[in-house]
Motif scaffolding. Structure first.
Motif, mmCIF file in Angstrom:
data_model
loop_
_atom_site.group_PDB
_atom_site.id
_atom_site.type_symbol
_atom_site.label_atom_id
_atom_site.label_comp_id
_atom_site.label_asym_id
_atom_site.label_seq_id
_atom_site.Cartn_x
_atom_site.Cartn_y
_atom_site.Cartn_z
ATOM 1 N N SER A 236 -3.783 15.486 -33.020
ATOM 2 C CA SER A 236 -4.445 14.524 -34.219
ATOM 3 C C SER A 236 -5.175 13.534 -32.969
ATOM 4 C CB SER A 236 -4.242 13.659 -34.812
ATOM 5 O OG SER A 236 -3.727 12.471 -35.069
ATOM 6 N N THR A 237 -6.183 12.415 -33.446
ATOM 7 C CA THR A 237 -7.115 11.869 -33.414
ATOM 8 C C THR A 237 -6.039 10.819 -32.587
ATOM 9 O OG1 THR A 237 -9.387 12.230 -34.602
ATOM 10 C CG2 THR A 237 -8.867 10.286 -32.561
ATOM 11 N N GLN A 238 -6.209 10.352 -31.576
ATOM 12 C CA GLN A 238 -5.088 9.244 -30.767
ATOM 13 C C GLN A 238 -6.086 8.452 -30.461
ATOM 14 O OE1 GLN A 238 -3.118 10.555 -27.120
ATOM 15 N NE2 GLN A 238 -2.626 12.758 -28.329
ATOM 16 N N THR A 239 -5.287 6.885 -30.178
ATOM 17 C CA THR A 239 -6.341 6.067 -30.135
ATOM 18 C C THR A 239 -6.569 5.932 -27.925
ATOM 19 O OG1 THR A 239 -4.511 4.788 -29.274
ATOM 20 C CG2 THR A 239 -5.320 4.745 -31.217
ATOM 21 N N SER A 240 -7.137 5.042 -27.226
ATOM 22 C CA SER A 240 -7.768 5.345 -26.256
ATOM 23 C C SER A 240 -6.781 4.183 -24.833
ATOM 24 C CB SER A 240 -8.775 4.367 -25.533
ATOM 25 O OG SER A 240 -8.576 3.080 -26.415
ATOM 26 N N ASP B 44 3.021 15.171 -32.051
ATOM 27 C CA ASP B 44 1.942 14.250 -31.147
ATOM 28 C C ASP B 44 2.236 12.610 -31.895
ATOM 29 O OD1 ASP B 44 0.007 12.548 -31.085
ATOM 30 O OD2 ASP B 44 -1.589 14.266 -31.550
ATOM 31 N N PRO B 45 2.780 12.192 -31.036
ATOM 32 C CA PRO B 45 3.831 11.086 -31.107
ATOM 33 C C PRO B 45 3.339 9.904 -31.934
ATOM 34 C CG PRO B 45 5.605 11.930 -29.566
ATOM 35 C CD PRO B 45 3.593 13.247 -29.664
ATOM 36 N N GLY C 157 6.256 10.112 -45.614
ATOM 37 C CA GLY C 157 6.872 10.476 -44.300
ATOM 38 C C GLY C 157 5.440 9.410 -43.179
ATOM 39 N N CYS C 158 5.744 10.384 -42.253
ATOM 40 C CA CYS C 158 4.775 10.307 -41.414
ATOM 41 C C CYS C 158 5.331 10.729 -39.983
ATOM 42 C CB CYS C 158 4.917 8.409 -40.671
ATOM 43 S SG CYS C 158 6.591 7.544 -40.468
ATOM 44 N N GLY C 159 4.076 10.876 -39.485
ATOM 45 C CA GLY C 159 4.181 12.295 -38.408
ATOM 46 C C GLY C 159 2.596 12.972 -38.063
ATOM 47 N N THR D 149 -1.463 18.002 -40.705
ATOM 48 C CA THR D 149 -0.401 18.029 -41.787
ATOM 49 C C THR D 149 0.836 17.317 -41.114
ATOM 50 O OG1 THR D 149 -1.134 19.972 -42.714
ATOM 51 C CG2 THR D 149 0.964 19.562 -42.655
ATOM 52 N N ILE D 150 1.527 16.918 -41.659
ATOM 53 C CA ILE D 150 2.568 15.578 -41.416
ATOM 54 C C ILE D 150 4.062 16.403 -41.963
ATOM 55 C CG2 ILE D 150 3.635 13.456 -41.094
ATOM 56 C CD1 ILE D 150 0.783 12.675 -40.865
#
Length: 555
Positions: free
Chosen positions: A29-33, A368-369, A22-24, A59-60
């Protein structure tokens, strides 16, 4: 393949390999810039690793149609968590998959990520209901590895509105054999002799095949006190679709320069007449209509069934048991049978979809996509592929002269008991976005089936040919949405097909079989088949235009 065919394949593949993935993300959570550079994404992954080390694990939630994994503690799971900062939590995906998906859709209780059979109406239902978020911008910003791995295929995941709502699993064209005629080798030697039984390259003709079944029944009326079965198939899940390749039939008939139902292919009529002959002459399992895979597996594992037609990999587990019971020659091995009116170069046993079996989709419930896409990007990357399919470096495999090299004891363990090995190591347990083919060092992504193929696969390679391979992604998703008038026609036509297949096969005479075939066509046309075919042809041509390719022909 028909919808229920693809659904069953996915369930068999994922359940047999104990695959849960799975993913998501269900939290921030920490995001890129926002940069597209790989350095930025790697930096984010490093931050997530630090967060994981500090106990800041996100958790996903995931729904996967193959089942569920109760814990996320094996070596591969630990590596995924360390590298991404994510822990995967599973919604039970076993059992009545479509019913569960429909209930989640109606109550909007679906998790962050859902895995949807790309050929199922549920996939369209989720998209039409707005339950799935668009991924194009997310991929552009946070999916450099996805872009690299999917390459030119990425555009083919776009829907009619130009958006991408899911990414395929087991994508890119896989030349490996798929459906084969599998015959129990020790019994075949008794019927035709070892020399012919060892000749996998030479196909059996239709007449030879029927005579082979008759000779078996005469020589072995019973086996271990049980009435023998010349041929049995999984009718409940596959109906007679496994025989299409024998007659060179594909998902839709294109002989008239338009999309038509496969029953209009002249060879389809020939196919059902052959199956009817098998049934009338007592060669076909009388229970074939009601058999699901578990029931068929039980029959072929007990050793009194001579032949079956199915995806060649599903014989792996029964073969392990049969060899223990009766020795190395007691297993099922792959052969090709060529239908009357078809040459060996025209058979289509190997139906493959370059877009995969199903789609991994991020739902609107994902908070948090961006973080979810970052996680998906890692899982889709080459590093993610080798981690989930090969295991942990140093523990399950090593680099030798710049190439991945599996530890022999790990590979032997998996082949001896794939479920137990997968549970212990995590290998193949969390795979997703799997790409058919090889990595940059020339080693296959899918270690188990591609590295030093087992004898089961070797026989399949010998029996299959390049000409059997065709890409059915061109034909996928052509049916209209279920909510439209044409969609209702499609359902009626599918119901008529399901009704008449057993009537044709189980007919009391050849004349009755042909009459049932003609009645099926007539009822389909009354239900609106011509209108449906017009819509599908329009959808097909529009799809080819979006992809920028010429209309496809498998021959």
């Amino acid at each position: 393949m028909r919808r229920k065919v693809l659904k069953q394949v996915v369930a068999v593949l994922l359940t047999a390999a104990c695959v849960i993935s799975g993913c998501g993300s269900s939290g921030g959570s920490t995001q890129t810039s926002g940069t597209q550079s790989s350095e930025a994404v790697e930096g984010t992954q490093e931050q997530q690793t630090v967060a994981a080390a500090n106990g800041e694990v996100k958790t996903i939630t995931v729904f996967n149609s193959g089942g569920t994994v109760p814990e996320f503690k094996d070596p591969v799971a630990q590596q995924i968590q360390e590298k991404t900062g994510f822990k995967m939590e599973y919604v039970d995906g076993a059992g009545a998959v479509e019913e569960k998906l429909n209930l989640m859709l109606s109550g909007q209780t679906y998790p962050d990520i859902v895995y949807l059979d790309s050929a199922s109406p549920v996939r369209k239902a989720y998209e039409e209901a707005g339950a799935l978020i668009g991924l194009k911008d997310l991929i552009e910003q946070y999916g450099p590895d996805i872009k690299e791995m999917y390459g030119d295929l990425l555009i083919r995941f776009e829907s009619e509105d130009g958006e991408i709502y899911g990414l395929g699993d087991w994508y890119d064209l896989d030349p490996d054999p798929n459906v084969m005629v599998m015959i129990k080798y020790d019994l075949l030697k008794e019927v035709v002799g070892q020399e012919r039984a060892d000749n996998h390259e030479q196909p059996f003709t239709q007449d030879e095949f029927i005579q082979l079944l008759k000779d078996f029944k005469e020589k072995f009326p019973t086996i271990n006190g049980v009435e023998s079965i010349p041929i049995s198939i999984e009718g409940k899940g596959w109906d007679v679709s496994m025989f299409l390749g024998m007659f060179g039939i594909v998902e839709y008939y294109t002989g008239n320069d338009k999309i038509e139902h496969k029953v209009r292919d002249p060879q389809f009529k020939e196919m059902v007449q052959m199956l009817n002959q098998l049934y009338r002459e007592g060669l076909m399992d009388k229970d074939w209509v009601t058999l699901d895979w578990n029931q068929l597996e039980e029959k072929i594992t007990k050793g009194y069934t001579f032949c079956t037609v199915d995806s060649n990999w599903i014989a792996t587990r029964p073969n392990q048991s049969l060899r223990v019971q009766g020795g190395e020659d007691a297993d099922f091995r792959s052969y090709k049978v060529v239908g009357n009116g078809v040459t060996a170069e025209e058979t289509t046993y190997n139906s493959r979809n370059t877009l995969g079996w199903g789609d991994w989709c991020i739902t609107k419930n994902c908070k948090d996509p961006v973080a979810a896409m970052q996680f998906c990007n890692f899982m889709a990357s080459e590093e993610g592929q080798y981690l989930t399919l090969w295991g942990v470096e140093g523990e399950h495999w090593d680099y030798v002269d710049g190439k991945h090299q599996p530890k022999p004891e790990v590979l032997d363990s998996y082949r001896a008991d794939e479920v137990a090995c997968s549970r212990e190591t995590g290998i193949r347990r969390y795979r997703m976005f799997v790409k058919n083919g090889e990595g940059k060092d020339g080693t296959p992504y899918d270690l188990v089936t591609k590295w030093e193929p087992t004898t089961d696969w070797q026989y399949a390679y010998q029996a299959s040919a390049d000409t059997d391979l065709y890409d059915n992604s061109y034909y996928a998703g052509l049916e209209p949405a279920g909510s439209t008038p044409e969609g209702l026609i499609a359902q009626k036509v599918a119901d008529i097909y399901d009704e008449y297949v057993p009537k044709m096969v189980n007919a009391a005479s050849q004349e009755d079989c042909v009459a049932q075939y003609e009645a099926m066509i007539s009822n389909m046309e009354t239900a609106g088949l011509v209108k449906l075919e017009e819509v599908m042809t329009k959808n097909y041509l529009a799809k080819m235009e979006r992809w920028g390719v010429e209309p496809y022909s498998h021959r």
